[in-house]
Design a protein around this motif. Structure first.
Motif, PDB file in Angstrom:
ATOM      1  N   VAL A 162      30.647 -37.804 -23.400  1.00 45.15           N
ATOM      2  CA  VAL A 162      29.880 -36.877 -23.272  1.00 45.15           C
ATOM      3  C   VAL A 162      28.940 -38.029 -23.624  1.00 45.15           C
ATOM      4  O   VAL A 162      28.652 -38.114 -24.412  1.00 45.15           O
ATOM      5  CB  VAL A 162      30.137 -35.764 -24.357  1.00 45.15           C
ATOM      6  N   SER A 163      27.995 -37.750 -22.517  1.00 40.04           N
ATOM      7  CA  SER A 163      26.416 -38.489 -23.484  1.00 40.04           C
ATOM      8  C   SER A 163      25.820 -38.034 -21.919  1.00 40.04           C
ATOM      9  O   SER A 163      26.008 -37.874 -20.863  1.00 40.04           O
ATOM     10  CB  SER A 163      27.145 -40.646 -22.565  1.00 40.04           C
ATOM     11  N   PRO A 164      24.448 -38.598 -22.120  1.00 41.39           N
ATOM     12  CA  PRO A 164      23.359 -38.172 -21.088  1.00 41.39           C
ATOM     13  C   PRO A 164      23.464 -38.451 -19.846  1.00 41.39           C
ATOM     14  O   PRO A 164      23.615 -37.982 -18.868  1.00 41.39           O
ATOM     15  CB  PRO A 164      21.892 -38.853 -21.784  1.00 41.39           C
ATOM     16  N   ASP A 165      24.196 -40.009 -19.747  1.00 42.05           N
ATOM     17  CA  ASP A 165      24.596 -40.693 -17.821  1.00 42.05           C
ATOM     18  C   ASP A 165      25.551 -39.468 -17.632  1.00 42.05           C
ATOM     19  O   ASP A 165      25.916 -39.629 -16.417  1.00 42.05           O
ATOM     20  CB  ASP A 165      24.543 -41.623 -18.442  1.00 42.05           C
ATOM     21  N   ASP A 166      26.307 -38.780 -18.120  1.00 45.00           N
ATOM     22  CA  ASP A 166      27.049 -38.270 -17.307  1.00 45.00           C
ATOM     23  C   ASP A 166      26.761 -36.423 -16.864  1.00 45.00           C
ATOM     24  O   ASP A 166      27.872 -36.152 -17.029  1.00 45.00           O
ATOM     25  CB  ASP A 166      28.581 -38.076 -18.695  1.00 45.00           C
ATOM     26  N   CYS A 167      25.593 -36.417 -17.100  1.00 51.40           N
ATOM     27  CA  CYS A 167      25.726 -34.447 -17.200  1.00 51.40           C
ATOM     28  C   CYS A 167      24.910 -34.857 -16.110  1.00 51.40           C
ATOM     29  O   CYS A 167      22.931 -35.082 -15.966  1.00 51.40           O
ATOM     30  CB  CYS A 167      24.378 -34.423 -18.095  1.00 51.40           C
ATOM     31  N   SER A 183      17.135 -33.770 -12.247  1.00 54.03           N
ATOM     32  CA  SER A 183      16.311 -33.515 -11.817  1.00 54.03           C
ATOM     33  C   SER A 183      15.095 -33.045 -12.133  1.00 54.03           C
ATOM     34  O   SER A 183      13.796 -33.755 -11.755  1.00 54.03           O
ATOM     35  CB  SER A 183      16.201 -32.834 -10.383  1.00 54.03           C
ATOM     36  N   VAL A 184      15.361 -32.393 -13.299  1.00 57.06           N
ATOM     37  CA  VAL A 184      14.291 -32.182 -14.382  1.00 57.06           C
ATOM     38  C   VAL A 184      14.297 -32.982 -15.061  1.00 57.06           C
ATOM     39  O   VAL A 184      12.693 -33.540 -15.894  1.00 57.06           O
ATOM     40  CB  VAL A 184      15.181 -30.665 -14.783  1.00 57.06           C
ATOM     41  N   GLY A 185      15.291 -34.377 -15.471  1.00 55.96           N
ATOM     42  CA  GLY A 185      15.523 -35.123 -17.031  1.00 55.96           C
ATOM     43  C   GLY A 185      16.473 -35.152 -17.831  1.00 55.96           C
ATOM     44  O   GLY A 185      17.425 -34.703 -17.153  1.00 55.96           O
ATOM     45  N   GLY A 186      16.100 -35.473 -19.229  1.00 60.48           N
ATOM     46  CA  GLY A 186      16.807 -35.234 -19.873  1.00 60.48           C
ATOM     47  C   GLY A 186      17.915 -35.753 -20.163  1.00 60.48           C
ATOM     48  O   GLY A 186      18.784 -36.951 -21.260  1.00 60.48           O
ATOM     49  N   ARG A 187      17.891 -37.410 -19.290  1.00 51.16           N
ATOM     50  CA  ARG A 187      18.618 -38.572 -18.842  1.00 51.16           C
ATOM     51  C   ARG A 187      18.084 -39.193 -20.314  1.00 51.16           C
ATOM     52  O   ARG A 187      19.071 -40.593 -21.301  1.00 51.16           O
ATOM     53  CB  ARG A 187      18.760 -39.373 -18.180  1.00 51.16           C
ATOM     54  N   GLN A 188      16.292 -39.408 -20.662  1.00 47.70           N
ATOM     55  CA  GLN A 188      15.523 -40.135 -21.143  1.00 47.70           C
ATOM     56  C   GLN A 188      15.507 -39.677 -22.683  1.00 47.70           C
ATOM     57  O   GLN A 188      15.140 -38.865 -22.512  1.00 47.70           O
ATOM     58  CB  GLN A 188      14.762 -40.611 -20.709  1.00 47.70           C
ATOM     59  N   LEU A 189      16.987 -39.642 -23.724  1.00 47.34           N
ATOM     60  CA  LEU A 189      16.152 -39.154 -24.753  1.00 47.34           C
ATOM     61  C   LEU A 189      15.002 -39.823 -25.980  1.00 47.34           C
ATOM     62  O   LEU A 189      14.531 -41.078 -26.000  1.00 47.34           O
ATOM     63  CB  LEU A 189      17.196 -39.280 -25.870  1.00 47.34           C
TER      64      LEU A 189
END
Length: 765
Positions: A663-668, A673-679
């Motif tokens: 479970v990581s930002p790269d797996d979601c 399209s909204v964001g969330g991968r860059q914490l």
């Protein structure tokens, strides 16, 4: 309806201020297990379900033909993951409210709150350092970090205060950190409470890694020289709950706070953790720690001054604690068909990318810093995955062996007992006679292989007995082991061939096992539960209900055995006379063994178990089911002879392959399209979220959203292909969970309006 368990073993990585994001992830694990618990506690008064929990419950209810139960029974964490692991574990085991600790992360994980007052600088102090601060800002920060300093006045102000704090001393306060953790545990206890989120009698294990700064001296036995002493810096603080009833207790507040404080004692940011710090914080609040001395004795055995042991961040040596979680798999009972998952939470997988190669070799400081700080934390989990693959292969072999042996064992039972098993109602006398007869038959048919099996089993019993006696008597374990082995060999107890001789069940060898072999009894009962689970697969509703009653009865039998095993491992329940006999074990091993036999009293436990099983089989159970259940119980000796050599290094009751999920930002990708991968917390060397509440709100919200997406994925992946929803239906389930989380958190998060607006637009499509 077919029954199945999705079991999660959670491994939580470190990540400094990314702990805020990981709180969002672990909250969704908690929400999913709460939703599952509600479906199995229909008659219990429970607080109302909230946000994503409602969606999870609807998802589980809608699975066609399958009763899926989701539990998390193993949690291992390091550093930031260790803190979240402790809080999640308490919520799972004791039914406390994890929603209540939101403020710990949003309000408490702030640099101004954590800053040590003695280290903080006034606004006009250290004027000479201001040019250096600005140089670090402009030249020492990544481009994204510089942009964030320029864009956020809060970041600029708090970063400046942080960098101008006392130099060459930890800027953050350990006591303040410990106080926040105590407040979090108090808030959890005051919140809405549910029953434990685990089945009755199911064990739970929590592990957090720490680093012993000075190292504990370890004696290593060699051929030459005979003994060497080396410091052991890697340390795991473990807390177990055997599952001995509805009232669960993971540990006292003092030990939970110390474990969380120690595992996240980031070098340079916090001072090393000490027990004396926790003592002072508890005393200031008027709190007590009754089990303090027992905790110190268990975690720091042999240390002269355990209260002043210095512990630093667990991620220094073990940032990915798969090892303790794998070891905890031993002896896990199989309630039903099991889908075992190892789920690891990696808040920023990009942090572990290899550094780019250049034409020039790395410089002096870069080499030193990376070798000390980065590389030890970033080793890949290839070894852990290989260990999991090996366990999965062994589980498949064990399952194949069991299934293949069933017809042959049934034939042996029919030949030895025949129609009596089908026609005669069981009584305690008949049960004891049939069991003894089948044990002898299994030994006879095993031939020369029985000698190897018998010696393996006997050695395990003697070694465990030696550990119990040494613990109870507070004497050297190796010396006790030697004394016991000399005694049993001299007395002729260590000869399994006696089972096949004239004395048979009355032999000294068998009598010894009847007095001390608790593990065999537990293996037999768990095997019976597994066989009942196998029999339930594909049966009609009436048969499944009857078998369910059998399984519930067997768990009632298993409970005292599990409780006794836990007591024996602690030895604190023994009376003064027993402990005195154990302390004299080197001079009188027979006396110590007799005292332990009386304390175990397995003969009485056997009589109670036989009475319970007899009543269970006589309570209107259809004759065919009664025969099959009894045959599974009586035939266990055949299976144990075949299987024990394969599991002697640690029992493995789950007979299915283990799967690994990240479970990581790269797996979601559902909201990519909204964001969330860059914490935001990944900035400033992963300290970013400490400098801005809006950063913490951003990462916490995305932690929940990513956690919801992956929890739904886990549930769907555990279903048979025919039961999995279509892609558009799955997208709708995710959208419902996202919308519920956004609506719930909007009232608590006030600094990320742009994020909410983007999410509203995406979810409205």
């Amino acid at each position: 309806m077919q029954t199945k368990e999705l079991r999660l073993a959670l491994v939580c990585y470190g990540g400094v201020s990314l702990a805020v994001y990981m709180h969002g992830l672990t909250k969704e694990v908690w929400k999913l297990t709460r939703a599952s618990m509600r479906r199995h506690s229909p008659d219990t008064a429970l607080p109302p379900a909230r946000d994503s929990e409602i969606v999870y419950q609807a998802l589980l209810d809608a699975i066609p033909g399958l009763d899926l139960r989701v539990i998390c029974d193993i949690v291992a964490g390091a550093s930031a993951g260790g803190i979240n692991g402790v809080l999640l574990a308490r919520a799972l085991v004791e039914g406390h409210d994890l929603d209540a600790v939101r403020s710990l992360w949003l309000d408490g994980a702030d640099s101004d709150v954590l800053l040590d007052p003695a280290a903080a600088s006034r606004s006009f102090s250290k004027l000479w350092a201001i040019p250096l601060v600005w140089w670090v800002r402009r030249r020492g920060l990544a481009a994204d970090d510089q942009a964030q300093v320029a864009a956020h006045a809060e970041v600029k102000r708090k970063l400046s205060r942080f960098m101008r704090s006392r130099w060459f001393n930890p800027p953050f306060s350990g006591a303040a950190f410990s106080g926040l953790l105590i407040d979090a545990l108090t808030a959890m206890a005051a919140g809405a409470r549910t029953p434990p989120l685990l089945p009755r009698l199911h064990p739970f294990d929590l592990f957090v890694t720490v680093t012993d700064y000075h190292g504990a001296p370890q004696r290593l036995r060699l051929h030459s020289p005979r003994e060497v002493i080396e410091p052991q810096h890697r340390l795991v603080l473990g807390m177990s709950c055997p599952g001995d009833g509805d009232e669960r207790h993971l540990g006292e507040a003092g030990e939970l706070v110390f474990a969380a404080r120690a595992t996240a004692s980031f070098p340079g940011a916090f001072p090393p953790a000490r027990i004396t710090e926790i003592d002072a914080v508890l005393a200031a609040r008027g709190a007590v720690w009754p089990g303090r001395e027992a905790f110190l004795a268990r975690c720091f055995p042999g240390r002269a001054d355990p209260a002043n042991v210095d512990l630093i961040d667990g991620a220094v040596l073990d940032n990915r604690p798969f090892g303790p979680a794998l070891a905890a798999l031993a002896g896990r009972p199989a309630h039903r068909e099991v889908d075992r998952r190892f789920v690891y939470l990696d808040p920023k997988p990009g942090m572990h990318d290899p550094s780019p190669q250049t034409e020039q070799p790395p410089g002096f400081f870069a080499t030193v810093l990376r070798s000390l700080a980065d590389i030890p934390r970033q080793q890949p989990i290839r070894d852990s995955l290989a260990a999991i693959d090996a366990l999965s292969a062994r589980a498949r072999r064990l399952r194949s062996i069991v299934i293949g042996m069933i017809p042959l064992v049934d034939q042996a039972i029919d030949a030895a007992i025949g129609l009596r098993l089908l026609l005669l109602s069981p009584t305690t006398a008949r049960l004891a006679d049939w069991r003894s007869r089948m044990n002898s038959e299994a030994a006879r048919q095993a031939g020369f292989a029985y000698g190897a099996y018998g010696r393996l089993k006997f050695a395990g019993v003697v070694d465990r007995l030696a550990s119990q006696i040494a613990s109870a008597g507070q004497i050297d374990g190796e010396a006790v082991r030697g004394a016991l082995w000399r005694h049993v060999k001299a007395g002729g107890l260590a000869e399994p061939e006696q089972t096949l001789g004239k004395a048979g069940p009355a032999s000294l060898h068998v009598q010894f096992l009847r007095q001390y072999d608790l593990e065999y009894r537990i293996r037999r009962l768990r095997f019976l539960i597994r066989r009942v689970n196998m029999a339930m697969a594909g049966t009609n509703e009436r048969t499944a209900a009857a078998l369910g009653q059998v399984k519930a009865g067997v768990y009632t039998m298993l409970g005292p055995h599990v409780a006794l095993m836990q007591q024996d491992s602690e030895a604190g329940h023994l009376d003064t006379a027993t402990r005195a006999a154990c302390a004299n074990a080197l001079a009188d091993p027979a006396g110590a063994m007799a005292a332990m036999a009386a304390a175990l009293d397995l003969r009485t436990l056997d009589e109670r178990s036989d009475a319970l099983l007899t009543a269970l089989l006589s309570a209107g159970l259809p004759r065919k089911l009664r025969r099959d259940t009894l045959a599974a119980y009586l035939g266990f000796a055949f299976f144990d002879i075949a299987i024990l050599p394969l599991i002697a290094d640690g029992g493995l009751d789950e007979l299915d392959a283990i799967k690994v999920d990240r479970v990581s930002p790269d797996d979601c990708m559902a909201l990519a399209s909204v964001g969330g991968r860059q914490l935001k917390g990944a900035q400033f060397m992963a300290f970013g979220a400490f400098f801005c509440r809006a950063y913490r709100e951003h990462d916490y919200l995305w932690g929940r959203l990513h956690g919801a997406e992956r929890m739904i994925d886990l549930v769907i992946s555990s279903l048979p292909e025919a039961a999995r929803p279509a892609a558009d239906v799955l997208a709708g389930i995710r959208r419902e969970a996202f919308a519920a989380i956004v609506q719930s958190e909007r009232a608590h998060l006030h600094g990320i309006d742009d994020t909410f607006a983007a999410l509203d637009a995406a979810l409205a499509d």
